[in-house]
Design a protein around this motif. Structure first.
Motif, PDB file in Angstrom:
ATOM      1  N   LEU A 107       4.094   1.435  -2.182  1.00 31.71           N
ATOM      2  CA  LEU A 107       3.262   2.635  -2.303  1.00 31.71           C
ATOM      3  C   LEU A 107       4.094   3.827  -1.831  1.00 31.71           C
ATOM      4  CD1 LEU A 107       0.090   3.243  -2.810  1.00 31.71           C
ATOM      5  CD2 LEU A 107       0.061   3.668  -0.359  1.00 31.71           C
ATOM      6  N   ARG A 110       2.452   9.154   1.415  1.00 31.33           N
ATOM      7  CA  ARG A 110       1.753  10.375   1.027  1.00 31.33           C
ATOM      8  C   ARG A 110       1.574  11.290   2.239  1.00 31.33           C
ATOM      9  NH1 ARG A 110       0.736   6.748  -2.735  1.00 31.33           N
ATOM     10  NH2 ARG A 110      -0.760   6.974  -4.431  1.00 31.33           N
ATOM     11  N   GLU A 112      -0.954  12.904   3.387  1.00 32.74           N
ATOM     12  CA  GLU A 112      -2.161  12.716   4.215  1.00 32.74           C
ATOM     13  C   GLU A 112      -1.988  11.577   5.216  1.00 32.74           C
ATOM     14  OE1 GLU A 112      -2.090  12.718   0.894  1.00 32.74           O
ATOM     15  OE2 GLU A 112      -3.252  11.070   0.022  1.00 32.74           O
ATOM     16  N   ASN A 196      -2.428   1.332   6.657  1.00 32.10           N
ATOM     17  CA  ASN A 196      -2.931   2.063   5.495  1.00 32.10           C
ATOM     18  C   ASN A 196      -3.105   1.016   4.400  1.00 32.10           C
ATOM     19  OD1 ASN A 196      -3.520   3.741   3.362  1.00 32.10           O
ATOM     20  ND2 ASN A 196      -1.404   4.442   3.087  1.00 32.10           N
ATOM     21  N   PRO A 197      -4.239   0.309   4.427  1.00 34.71           N
ATOM     22  CA  PRO A 197      -4.411  -0.834   3.511  1.00 34.71           C
ATOM     23  C   PRO A 197      -4.881  -0.373   2.127  1.00 34.71           C
ATOM     24  CG  PRO A 197      -6.377  -0.581   4.823  1.00 34.71           C
ATOM     25  CD  PRO A 197      -5.441   0.526   5.251  1.00 34.71           C
ATOM     26  N   PRO A 198      -4.927  -1.288   1.154  1.00 33.78           N
ATOM     27  CA  PRO A 198      -5.508  -0.925  -0.145  1.00 33.78           C
ATOM     28  C   PRO A 198      -6.989  -0.639   0.036  1.00 33.78           C
ATOM     29  CG  PRO A 198      -5.028  -3.283  -0.054  1.00 33.78           C
ATOM     30  CD  PRO A 198      -4.466  -2.680   1.182  1.00 33.78           C
ATOM     31  N   TYR A 199      -7.432   0.574  -0.331  1.00 34.08           N
ATOM     32  CA  TYR A 199      -8.840   0.912  -0.085  1.00 34.08           C
ATOM     33  C   TYR A 199      -9.546   1.501  -1.302  1.00 34.08           C
ATOM     34  CZ  TYR A 199      -6.828   5.553   1.183  1.00 34.08           C
ATOM     35  OH  TYR A 199      -6.147   6.738   1.222  1.00 34.08           O
ATOM     36  N   ILE A 200      -8.906   1.465  -2.445  1.00 32.88           N
ATOM     37  CA  ILE A 200      -9.558   1.996  -3.644  1.00 32.88           C
ATOM     38  C   ILE A 200     -10.407   0.872  -4.263  1.00 32.88           C
ATOM     39  CG2 ILE A 200      -9.144   2.956  -5.941  1.00 32.88           C
ATOM     40  CD1 ILE A 200      -6.587   4.201  -4.706  1.00 32.88           C
ATOM     41  N   VAL A 212      -0.106   6.910 -10.469  1.00 34.06           N
ATOM     42  CA  VAL A 212      -0.525   5.955  -9.442  1.00 34.06           C
ATOM     43  C   VAL A 212      -0.947   4.639 -10.102  1.00 34.06           C
ATOM     44  CG1 VAL A 212      -2.163   5.558  -7.557  1.00 34.06           C
ATOM     45  CG2 VAL A 212      -1.274   7.873  -7.974  1.00 34.06           C
ATOM     46  N   ALA A 220      -1.253  -2.650  -3.472  1.00 36.03           N
ATOM     47  CA  ALA A 220      -1.254  -1.676  -2.379  1.00 36.03           C
ATOM     48  C   ALA A 220      -2.381  -0.669  -2.532  1.00 36.03           C
ATOM     49  CB  ALA A 220       0.088  -0.939  -2.328  1.00 36.03           C
ATOM     50  N   LEU A 221      -3.026  -0.671  -3.685  1.00 39.15           N
ATOM     51  CA  LEU A 221      -4.048   0.337  -3.971  1.00 39.15           C
ATOM     52  C   LEU A 221      -5.463  -0.198  -3.826  1.00 39.15           C
ATOM     53  CD1 LEU A 221      -2.431   1.829  -7.196  1.00 39.15           C
ATOM     54  CD2 LEU A 221      -2.616   2.994  -4.984  1.00 39.15           C
ATOM     55  N   GLU A 251      -5.931   4.202   8.074  1.00 37.55           N
ATOM     56  CA  GLU A 251      -6.231   5.237   7.077  1.00 37.55           C
ATOM     57  C   GLU A 251      -7.390   4.757   6.218  1.00 37.55           C
ATOM     58  OE1 GLU A 251      -3.041   7.170   4.904  1.00 37.55           O
ATOM     59  OE2 GLU A 251      -4.296   7.292   3.109  1.00 37.55           O
TER      60      GLU A 251
HETATM   61  N1  GLN Z   1      -4.238   7.281  -0.779  1.00 39.56           N
HETATM   62  C1  GLN Z   1      -3.905   6.497  -1.922  1.00 39.56           C
HETATM   63  C2  GLN Z   1      -4.402   7.133  -3.185  1.00 39.56           C
HETATM   64  O1  GLN Z   1      -5.414   7.795  -3.167  1.00 39.56           O
HETATM   65  C3  GLN Z   1      -4.445   5.101  -1.816  1.00 39.56           C
HETATM   66  C4  GLN Z   1      -3.662   4.304  -0.891  1.00 39.56           C
HETATM   67  C5  GLN Z   1      -4.390   3.157  -0.377  1.00 39.56           C
HETATM   68  O2  GLN Z   1      -5.236   2.542  -1.004  1.00 39.56           O
HETATM   69  N2  GLN Z   1      -4.059   2.838   0.823  1.00 39.56           N
HETATM   70  O3  GLN Z   1      -3.784   7.016  -4.207  1.00 39.56           O
END
Ligand code: GLN
Length: 295
Positions: A107, A110, A112, A196-200, A212, A220-221, A251
């Motif tokens: 990833l 970023r 943020e 900062n794990p996959p959080y989408i 992306v 990772a997403l 995150e």
């Molecule tokens: N911040 C990333 C994005 O919006 C997502 C990264 C994540 O899932 N940790 O593309």
């Protein structure tokens, strides 16, 4: 004139860059001019076999460009036209105070995510664990600020771990990196656990920018579920791997503050706090393990 000249009938850097900018604009890429400059510099660096500093750009734009640079630049612009992120094409991305190597296996660090680094550094710690370390950007950035702290980064991707190791070496930071599914192979406890794990959520993946969605590592997403699976796993297991007064700091996506704060409270963490990034959006949640700190 310091730029090595191509044959006088070769196009100048300016001519090449304007044409590239139009191509990128025509496929809807915002900030095409900046992308083109970064790629032109990288083409010069690659084809000439030496670093070309930004301040030399003006000379190179005015001069006829050697064929090797023309060819390298054409390949890079084509990759960008196919929406590959500039950082993957140049192999570099700036984060906090360093430049990190990035590849399609990691990833992109970023801006943020720098909030996580900033908050991590508000207290002292002697050991830190980074779950899903990717490029290692978070772990390496905090270790570079705290000489003598023991750092461990884990990831489920062997290719990402290779990149993280290279970054630690390049930046001159001592850290260990191991293959692990979150805490699976981790024994021992830490003063600080970062992630900062996959959080989408899987349902949100189609809305992501093509840079992306099509180029960054999917693992990772997204968790392929509701976007909270990683937090469930991490929060449940974190207290067993924290020293008394140790902090878990993650995150989050902007809508996940309440849910992740609740997961931390349910795991028994105290002082649970949701913090906003520079855009005013919820971005980091942290909590502390209760108990008396040993000295
Ligand atoms: N911040 C990333 C994005 O919006 C997502 C990264 C994540 O899932 N940790 O593309």
């Amino acid at each position: 004139m310091t730029a090595p000249e191509g044959r006088p009938d070769h196009p100048t850097g300016s001519v090449l860059c304007s044409a590239a900018e139009k191509r990128l604009q025509s496929v809807g890429i915002e900030g095409a001019a900046g992308d083109v400059r970064a790629l032109f510099l990288h083409a010069l660096t690659t084809a000439l076999g030496r670093p070309v500093p930004r301040h030399a750009l003006r000379d190179h734009l005015a001069a006829p460009v050697p064929q090797a640079v023309v060819d390298a630049f054409a390949r890079m612009v084509a990759a960008r036209e196919a929406r590959q992120p500039v950082s993957q094409i140049t192999g570099r991305r700036a984060f906090w105070k360093h430049d990190f190597r990035v590849t399609p296996d990691t990833l992109d660090p970023r801006p943020e995510t720098e909030l996580l680094v900033e908050l991590a550094l508000t207290e002292g710690f002697r050991s830190v664990l980074d779950l899903g370390t990717g490029t290692g950007a978070i772990l390496i950035s905090v270790l570079a600020e705290r000489p003598g702290v023991a750092g461990l980064g884990v990831d489920l991707s062997p290719a990402a771990l290779d990149v993280a190791r290279q970054n630690a070496q390049m930046i001159g930071v001592q850290a260990d990196f191991v293959l692990s599914d979150w805490f699976a192979v981790i024994s021992g406890d830490f003063d600080l656990i970062l992630s900062n794990p996959p959080y989408i959520a899987e349902s949100e993946m189609p809305e992501l920018a093509p840079e992306v969605r099509e180029w960054e590592p999917r693992m990772a997403l997204t968790d392929e579920g509701d976007g909270l699976a990683a937090y469930r796993a991490i929060c449940a297991a974190a207290p067993a791997h924290l020293r008394p007064q140790g902090r878990l700091m993650v995150e989050i996506g902007p809508s996940q503050g309440n849910a992740v704060a609740e997961l931390m409270r349910r795991a028994g963490l105290a002082d649970v706090t949701v913090c906003r990034d520079l855009d005013g959006r919820d971005r980091v949640v942290w909590g502390r393990k209760a108990g008396l700190q040993s000295t």
